[in-house]
Design a protein around this motif. Structure first.
Motif, short mmCIF file in Angstrom:
data_model
loop_
_atom_site.label_atom_id
_atom_site.label_comp_id
_atom_site.label_asym_id
_atom_site.label_seq_id
_atom_site.Cartn_x
_atom_site.Cartn_y
_atom_site.Cartn_z
N ASN A 92 34.80 24.57 56.14
CA ASN A 92 33.52 24.38 55.46
C ASN A 92 33.49 25.27 54.22
N VAL A 93 33.34 24.65 53.06
CA VAL A 93 33.28 25.40 51.80
C VAL A 93 31.87 25.95 51.62
N THR A 94 31.78 27.26 51.46
CA THR A 94 30.46 27.90 51.34
C THR A 94 30.11 28.26 49.90
N TYR A 95 31.11 28.36 49.04
CA TYR A 95 30.83 28.76 47.67
C TYR A 95 31.98 28.32 46.77
N GLU A 96 31.65 27.75 45.62
CA GLU A 96 32.65 27.29 44.65
C GLU A 96 32.36 27.92 43.30
N LEU A 97 33.42 28.15 42.56
CA LEU A 97 33.25 28.65 41.20
C LEU A 97 34.48 28.28 40.36
N HIS A 98 34.27 28.35 39.05
CA HIS A 98 35.38 28.11 38.12
C HIS A 98 35.64 29.40 37.37
N LEU A 99 36.85 29.90 37.50
CA LEU A 99 37.23 31.16 36.87
C LEU A 99 37.87 30.89 35.51
N LYS A 100 37.34 31.57 34.46
CA LYS A 100 37.89 31.46 33.12
C LYS A 100 38.32 32.84 32.66
N VAL A 101 39.61 32.96 32.35
CA VAL A 101 40.15 34.23 31.84
C VAL A 101 40.21 34.12 30.32
N GLN A 102 39.48 35.03 29.63
CA GLN A 102 39.34 34.94 28.17
C GLN A 102 39.56 36.31 27.54
N PHE A 152 32.66 38.28 53.13
CA PHE A 152 33.96 38.87 52.79
C PHE A 152 34.10 38.87 51.28
N THR A 153 34.83 39.84 50.76
CA THR A 153 34.98 39.99 49.32
C THR A 153 36.41 39.67 48.90
N VAL A 154 36.52 39.09 47.72
CA VAL A 154 37.82 38.75 47.14
C VAL A 154 37.97 39.56 45.85
N THR A 155 38.97 40.40 45.78
CA THR A 155 39.23 41.21 44.59
C THR A 155 40.51 40.71 43.92
N MET A 156 40.38 40.30 42.66
CA MET A 156 41.51 39.81 41.87
C MET A 156 41.73 40.76 40.70
N LYS A 157 42.98 41.18 40.52
CA LYS A 157 43.32 42.15 39.48
C LYS A 157 44.33 41.57 38.50
N ASN A 158 44.37 42.20 37.30
CA ASN A 158 45.34 41.82 36.26
C ASN A 158 45.33 40.31 36.02
N LEU A 159 44.13 39.79 35.79
CA LEU A 159 43.98 38.35 35.60
C LEU A 159 44.57 37.89 34.27
N GLN A 160 45.25 36.75 34.31
CA GLN A 160 45.87 36.18 33.12
C GLN A 160 45.38 34.75 32.94
N ASN A 161 45.74 34.15 31.82
CA ASN A 161 45.29 32.78 31.52
C ASN A 161 45.68 31.79 32.61
N LYS A 162 46.84 32.02 33.26
CA LYS A 162 47.30 31.09 34.29
C LYS A 162 46.38 31.07 35.51
N HIS A 163 45.55 32.11 35.66
CA HIS A 163 44.64 32.16 36.80
C HIS A 163 43.35 31.37 36.56
#
Length: 315
Positions: A113-123, A87-98
């Motif tokens: 069960n967690v299958t994938y982890e990531l850290h999102l950095k908005v810059q 499944f795909t996750v689409t995030m739009k209009n990302l800001q620093n709070k995200h």
């Protein structure tokens, strides 16, 4: 002592490679996804196709929310693709709070069960970025992707990774698998280029440009090769095909010439026909005028003759 030293070196080597392997795997599972402020991103989340989960969701540490599949909001959508087992996750209009941690999770028989982890950095300037997050090519063809990185990642390891099997291709090495090959070259000036040749339909899917721990996803779509017109299985037909092509080319040129001649001669013919009509009308009028003049002259002569006869009788 010598035997003990060799054993010690052996275990140190094993420990070194185990640590390296753990770092490589950890680096894959804890990637940092950098996105430009106000931008958008689509993230793939795979799940086990042999044992499909009952529920799939996107978890955010930012607000500790669970967004289940087939949910669409203003700036977030989670869409299931069962045919691709992801499944795909689409995030739009990302800001620093995200900025923060996120994970893909599935539930099977009520157990998460967690299958994938990531850290999102908005810059304002992403550490790793691509011109387009979606590319396409034909079967047997080539495709090129340019990945950009910031100055702080200039000395980091550059890789092109396949999300499906978590295999990575490294800068400076050419990896070949059956019919397709991957070559990565770094220009040393903030970008590296990935060239994939001999594309196969199975190459379709998700990939990541990565420099160190920073990454950016790219989706590749490979379509079937366009069919070649004309017979190709009989080499003897090549000359006939060439003759046929030349004949078709000649016929096309003749048709073009005929069209050009027709476009020139039609106006000329029309002008000549109009001129002939005018000359004919003028000639007819001139003939009628001559006949009329002759008739008038004859009448005048007859009139003069009739006037002269009485005068003779008087004499």
């Amino acid at each position: 002592m010598a035997v003990y030293a060799k054993k010690k070196m052996f275990y140190i080597s094993i420990g070194f490679w185990l640590i390296l392997g753990v770092e490589c795997y950890s680096g894959w599972s804890n990637h940092v996804l950098t996105i430009k402020t106000g931008g958008s991103v689509t993230i793939p989340c795979r799940y086990d196709e042999k044992n499909p989960p009952q529920k799939k969701y996107w978890y955010s540490e930012y607000d500790q929310s669970k967004i289940y599949t087939n949910t669409s909001e203003e700036n977030l959508s989670v869409i299931d693709h069962p045919d691709q087992s992801l499944f795909t996750v689409t995030m739009k209009n990302l800001q620093n709070k995200h900025t923060g941690g996120y994970s893909c999770a599935v539930e099977t028989e009520g157990q998460p069960n967690v299958t994938y982890e990531l850290h999102l950095k908005v810059q304002s300037a992403p550490d790793v970025s691509v011109v387009s997050s979606s590319i396409s090519g034909h079967e047997g063809g080539n495709v090129s992707v340019q990945c950009f990185y910031s100055s702080g990642y200039q000395n980091e390891l550059k890789q092109w990774c396949r999300y499906k099997d978590q295999s990575c291709y490294t800068v400076g090495r050419t990896e070949t698998s059956q019919n397709s090959s991957v070559q990565i070259s770094d220009d040393g000036r903030r970008s590296f280029t990935v060239l994939m040749t001999g594309l196969r339909l199975s190459d379709s899917g998700w990939f990541f440009c990565s420099s160190g721990e920073a990454m950016n996803p790219v989706h590749l779509t490979v379509t079937e090769a366009e069919p070649v017109s004309g017979p190709t299985d009989n080499p003897g037909n090549s000359s006939e095909t060439g003759i046929s092509k030349n004949k078709n080319k000649t016929d096309t040129e003749d048709q073009q010439i005929n069209k050009e001649l027709l476009s020139v001669w039609l106006p000329v013919s029309a002008a000549l026909l109009l001129l002939l009509i005018l000359v004919g009308v003028f000639t007819w009028k001139w003939t009628q005028r001559s006949k009329q003049d002759k008739h008038q002259n004859r009448e005048r002569n007859d009139s003069r003759t009739s006037d002269a006869v009485p005068q003779i009788w008087q004499l």
